[in-house]
Design an enzyme around this catalytic site. Structure first.
Site, PDB file in Angstrom:
ATOM      1  N   HIS A  98       0.672  -1.232   0.049  1.00 10.44           N
ATOM      2  CA  HIS A  98      -0.037  -0.027   0.212  1.00 10.44           C
ATOM      3  C   HIS A  98       0.932   1.184   0.042  1.00 10.44           C
ATOM      4  O   HIS A  98       0.460   2.263  -0.609  1.00 10.44           O
ATOM      5  CB  HIS A  98      -0.977  -0.153   1.169  1.00 10.44           C
ATOM      6  CG  HIS A  98      -2.043  -0.912   1.060  1.00 10.44           C
ATOM      7  ND1 HIS A  98      -3.037  -1.158   2.164  1.00 10.44           N
ATOM      8  CD2 HIS A  98      -2.390  -1.843  -0.025  1.00 10.44           C
ATOM      9  CE1 HIS A  98      -3.956  -2.124   1.489  1.00 10.44           C
ATOM     10  NE2 HIS A  98      -3.488  -2.597   0.330  1.00 10.44           N
ATOM     11  N   ASP A 153      -6.021  -6.910  -5.411  1.00  9.24           N
ATOM     12  CA  ASP A 153      -5.553  -5.845  -4.297  1.00  9.24           C
ATOM     13  C   ASP A 153      -4.562  -4.935  -4.898  1.00  9.24           C
ATOM     14  O   ASP A 153      -4.533  -4.940  -6.128  1.00  9.24           O
ATOM     15  CB  ASP A 153      -5.038  -6.855  -3.035  1.00  9.24           C
ATOM     16  CG  ASP A 153      -3.818  -7.498  -3.484  1.00  9.24           C
ATOM     17  OD1 ASP A 153      -2.967  -7.356  -4.516  1.00  9.24           O
ATOM     18  OD2 ASP A 153      -3.483  -8.752  -2.873  1.00  9.24           O
TER      19      ASP A 153
END
Length: 271
Positions: A98, A153
């Protein structure tokens, strides 16, 4: 200002266009088609942070060594386990993946993805996190997660529909089929497709244009687009990580990985 790049194990940094104003970040695990293990994730995060903090860098290009851009997560390398013994995918996403994706989106400099070959899974997410995407004609993009019982993701549940809309995002995520470069261009998933033999020259020219362009204007444009399209990015990434951890604890994921390693069709049970 610094023009000395850190030495990294699985990522190569070099100066390119316009007297070193472009930083070329190359994923460098060609023997694994630049698949992501923990080391590559850590190195790539270091490279993104270096590019962001070095004032002499005015544009960034991300590409892959060898035949591929990135084949996604390295399933042979695996993940650290949770206390329950399941792969701790959520921790890897939150701690490494992330910050890479948000680092690219919030970097006040243009970032070009030079997709020189297959971009699958987190590799596809990485490419689509960039501001502009140019692909070799023989390349393809693939949301491969469903093929091993996982969910999109690395921001792809946000990045893909923001580029191509719900219908095509659902098709990519649920069918897990390759999207050839020409089709990706037609869909609006990427910006340009170049014949294989002209790819490097096109990347160099575009990187030069970005590196010599109005840096503050590029930064302002990114802020505007982020505010309109990606204002919920942090929330979406957190949701992805939570759902992915649920998927990683499923029997379907275990079967998907085993089938991948054994090079056979997966036999999913829905559990």
């Amino acid at each position: 200002m610094s023009t000395t790049e850190p030495t990294l194990e699985t990522v190569t940094l070099r100066r390119g266009a316009s007297n070193g104003a472009e930083l070329r970040i190359e994923l460098n695990r060609p023997e694994r088609m630049n698949a992501w293990d923990r080391r590559l994730g850590v190195d790539l995060l270091s490279a993104i942070r270096h590019a962001t903090g070095d004032e002499s860098v005015r544009a960034v290009t991300i590409t892959g060594a060898g035949r591929g851009f990135s084949a996604g997560a390295d399933l042979k390398a695996g993940f650290d386990p949770t206390p329950q013994g399941h792969p701790d995918v959520e921790a890897r996403l939150r701690e490494i993946y992330h910050p890479i994706i948000t680092g690219i989106r919030r970097m006040p400099k243009p970032v070009l993805a030079a997709v020189n070959g297959p971009a699958a899974g987190i590799g596809c997410s990485l490419a689509l996190a960039c501001d502009l995407v140019v692909a070799r004609e023989s390349a393809y993009l693939l949301l491969a997660f469903v093929n091993i019982g996982l969910v999109p993701d690395g921001g792809s549940s946000l990045l893909v529909p923001s580029r191509v809309g719900f219908a095509r995002a659902a098709e990519m995520a649920m069918l897990g089929e390759r999207v050839p470069a020409r089709q990706a261009l037609e869909w609006g998933l990427i910006n340009r497709v170049v014949a294989d033999d002209g790819f490097e020259a096109e990347v160099d020219a575009l990187a030069e244009r970005l590196a010599t362009g109005p840096t503050a204007s590029f930064a302002g444009t990114k802020r505007e687009l982020n505010a309109w399209v990606y204002s919920r990015m942090d929330d979406q990434l957190a949701l992805e990580a939570a759902i992915q951890q649920e998927a990683a604890a499923s029997g379907d994921f275990m079967e998907g990985v085993q089938a991948f390693l054994e090079r056979r069709p997966a036999r999913f049970s829905g559990r």
